[in-house]
Every structure is written in C-alpha cells, then in structure tokens.
Design a protein around this motif. Sequence first.
Motif, PDB file in Angstrom:
ATOM      1  N   GLY A 181       0.819  -1.208   0.000  1.00 31.50           N
ATOM      2  CA  GLY A 181       0.000   0.000   0.000  1.00 31.50           C
ATOM      3  C   GLY A 181       0.850   1.254   0.000  1.00 31.50           C
ATOM      4  N   LEU A 182       0.262   2.320  -0.545  1.00 38.74           N
ATOM      5  CA  LEU A 182       0.940   3.610  -0.561  1.00 38.74           C
ATOM      6  C   LEU A 182       0.581   4.387   0.698  1.00 38.74           C
ATOM      7  CD1 LEU A 182       0.658   4.845  -4.248  1.00 38.74           C
ATOM      8  CD2 LEU A 182       2.692   4.136  -3.005  1.00 38.74           C
ATOM      9  N   TYR A 183       1.583   4.903   1.354  1.00 32.95           N
ATOM     10  CA  TYR A 183       1.407   5.698   2.557  1.00 32.95           C
ATOM     11  C   TYR A 183       2.036   7.070   2.325  1.00 32.95           C
ATOM     12  CZ  TYR A 183       0.820   1.278   5.210  1.00 32.95           C
ATOM     13  OH  TYR A 183       0.416   0.064   5.695  1.00 32.95           O
ATOM     14  N   ALA A 184       1.511   8.068   2.998  1.00 35.42           N
ATOM     15  CA  ALA A 184       2.217   9.340   3.085  1.00 35.42           C
ATOM     16  C   ALA A 184       3.416   9.087   3.995  1.00 35.42           C
ATOM     17  CB  ALA A 184       1.303  10.418   3.670  1.00 35.42           C
ATOM     18  N   PRO A 185       4.509   9.838   3.847  1.00 33.78           N
ATOM     19  CA  PRO A 185       5.689   9.589   4.676  1.00 33.78           C
ATOM     20  C   PRO A 185       5.392   9.573   6.181  1.00 33.78           C
ATOM     21  CG  PRO A 185       6.258  11.072   2.910  1.00 33.78           C
ATOM     22  CD  PRO A 185       4.773  10.873   2.841  1.00 33.78           C
ATOM     23  N   ARG A 186       4.596  10.508   6.666  1.00 33.87           N
ATOM     24  CA  ARG A 186       4.273  10.559   8.090  1.00 33.87           C
ATOM     25  C   ARG A 186       3.475   9.326   8.518  1.00 33.87           C
ATOM     26  NH1 ARG A 186       2.453  15.902   8.566  1.00 33.87           N
ATOM     27  NH2 ARG A 186       4.637  16.428   8.605  1.00 33.87           N
ATOM     28  N   GLU A 187       2.555   8.877   7.658  1.00 32.71           N
ATOM     29  CA  GLU A 187       1.780   7.673   7.972  1.00 32.71           C
ATOM     30  C   GLU A 187       2.670   6.436   7.989  1.00 32.71           C
ATOM     31  OE1 GLU A 187      -1.002   7.901   4.791  1.00 32.71           O
ATOM     32  OE2 GLU A 187      -2.484   9.001   5.969  1.00 32.71           O
ATOM     33  N   ALA A 188       3.644   6.379   7.076  1.00 29.82           N
ATOM     34  CA  ALA A 188       4.576   5.242   7.043  1.00 29.82           C
ATOM     35  C   ALA A 188       5.386   5.189   8.329  1.00 29.82           C
ATOM     36  CB  ALA A 188       5.498   5.359   5.830  1.00 29.82           C
ATOM     37  N   GLU A 189       5.856   6.340   8.809  1.00 29.97           N
ATOM     38  CA  GLU A 189       6.622   6.392  10.058  1.00 29.97           C
ATOM     39  C   GLU A 189       5.744   5.994  11.246  1.00 29.97           C
ATOM     40  OE1 GLU A 189       9.826   6.788  10.387  1.00 29.97           O
ATOM     41  OE2 GLU A 189      10.430   7.691   8.498  1.00 29.97           O
ATOM     42  N   ALA A 190       4.480   6.442  11.249  1.00 32.11           N
ATOM     43  CA  ALA A 190       3.558   6.073  12.329  1.00 32.11           C
ATOM     44  C   ALA A 190       3.273   4.571  12.297  1.00 32.11           C
ATOM     45  CB  ALA A 190       2.264   6.876  12.223  1.00 32.11           C
ATOM     46  N   ALA A 191       3.108   4.012  11.104  1.00 29.90           N
ATOM     47  CA  ALA A 191       2.881   2.565  10.979  1.00 29.90           C
ATOM     48  C   ALA A 191       4.110   1.795  11.470  1.00 29.90           C
ATOM     49  CB  ALA A 191       2.568   2.198   9.525  1.00 29.90           C
ATOM     50  N   SER A 192       5.297   2.324  11.193  1.00 29.77           N
ATOM     51  CA  SER A 192       6.529   1.692  11.667  1.00 29.77           C
ATOM     52  C   SER A 192       6.581   1.693  13.193  1.00 29.77           C
ATOM     53  CB  SER A 192       7.741   2.433  11.084  1.00 29.77           C
ATOM     54  OG  SER A 192       8.938   1.860  11.522  1.00 29.77           O
ATOM     55  N   LEU A 193       6.169   2.786  13.809  1.00 26.85           N
ATOM     56  CA  LEU A 193       6.116   2.849  15.275  1.00 26.85           C
ATOM     57  C   LEU A 193       5.124   1.829  15.825  1.00 26.85           C
ATOM     58  CD1 LEU A 193       6.818   4.073  18.021  1.00 26.85           C
ATOM     59  CD2 LEU A 193       5.126   5.874  17.549  1.00 26.85           C
TER      60      LEU A 193
END
Length: 154
Positions: free
Chosen positions: A105-117
């Motif tokens: 899936g495509l994430y915005a950069p901030r969403e990708a970092e939040a998902a990583s957390l």
Amino acid sequence: MVLWSIWRSRNDKIWKSISNSARSAVYSALDFLCNWLEARNQHQDTLSTYSNSVTEHRWRKPYHPAFKCNLDAALILQENSVGMGMVLRDSSGSFVACKTLISPGLYAPREAEAASLYEAITWVTSMGVRNVIFESDAKAVVDSVYGITRNLGQ
C-alpha cells in the motif's frame, strides 16, 4: 547498504540473468544490516552519528534497565509498499534483536513512520519486552505521540 544491494541485483541481472525485484533488494540490504549489527554488538557503544542542518545528534544508550528500539520506514514507490525496520538494544547498548517487514500500500511519509512505530510496539510487546524507549527520526510522529500541538499539515 541499499545502494550496494541494488548494485548487486544489477550485476546478477547482467552477469547471471537473474532478475530481482526492488523488494528483494531492500530485504537483502536490511537483512545484511541486521547481521552486521549483530556481529558488532560486543564492541558497539554508539549506534550512529549523524547531523542535520540544525543540530548534531548522537545515539545514546537507554538508562538501566530500559531497552531502546530505533525504527524507520522507507517508501518503495515502484512497488506501492513501505519497508519498515527496527533494532532493539539493551541498556548496555548491545544488540538484542531486529526486524524488517514490507507492508503493501501507498502511505504518506508521516503515515509510514507512524505505521513503523505501531509495528515496533507490537513487535516488542509480542516478545514480552517491557520498559522500552522508542526512537524515530520522524519528529511530527514523535510530537503527536507526546501530544505536542503543531500544524500537522506541514
């Protein structure tokens, strides 16, 4: 390491006619990083030093008896996915474990970092590790977790 992995995939294609996807190149680089960190854990006192345009930051060991989990995310646009990586170290700074994963899936950069957390929290919880400090380079995500108000539209 990612560039090295891409270079190696290119050579495999040219010299061995073996095609590798971008995903496998990222997995290979992250796997190599995990192995390298594990091999260096006896003598590694600091993880890394880097600087940005404002301040120099240096990785520090967590206080005893805490653990520290460093995490990051990378967008893999050509495959519409996000790569995530996390490294867990103990209070002496020694390597404990690491994990990598690819999320479709495509994430915005901030969403990708939040998902990583989120993935890092889920991972350390599943291992039964408590008293963990999570460290990320995504200031907006960290500020959101701590409830610091700011314009998230930036």
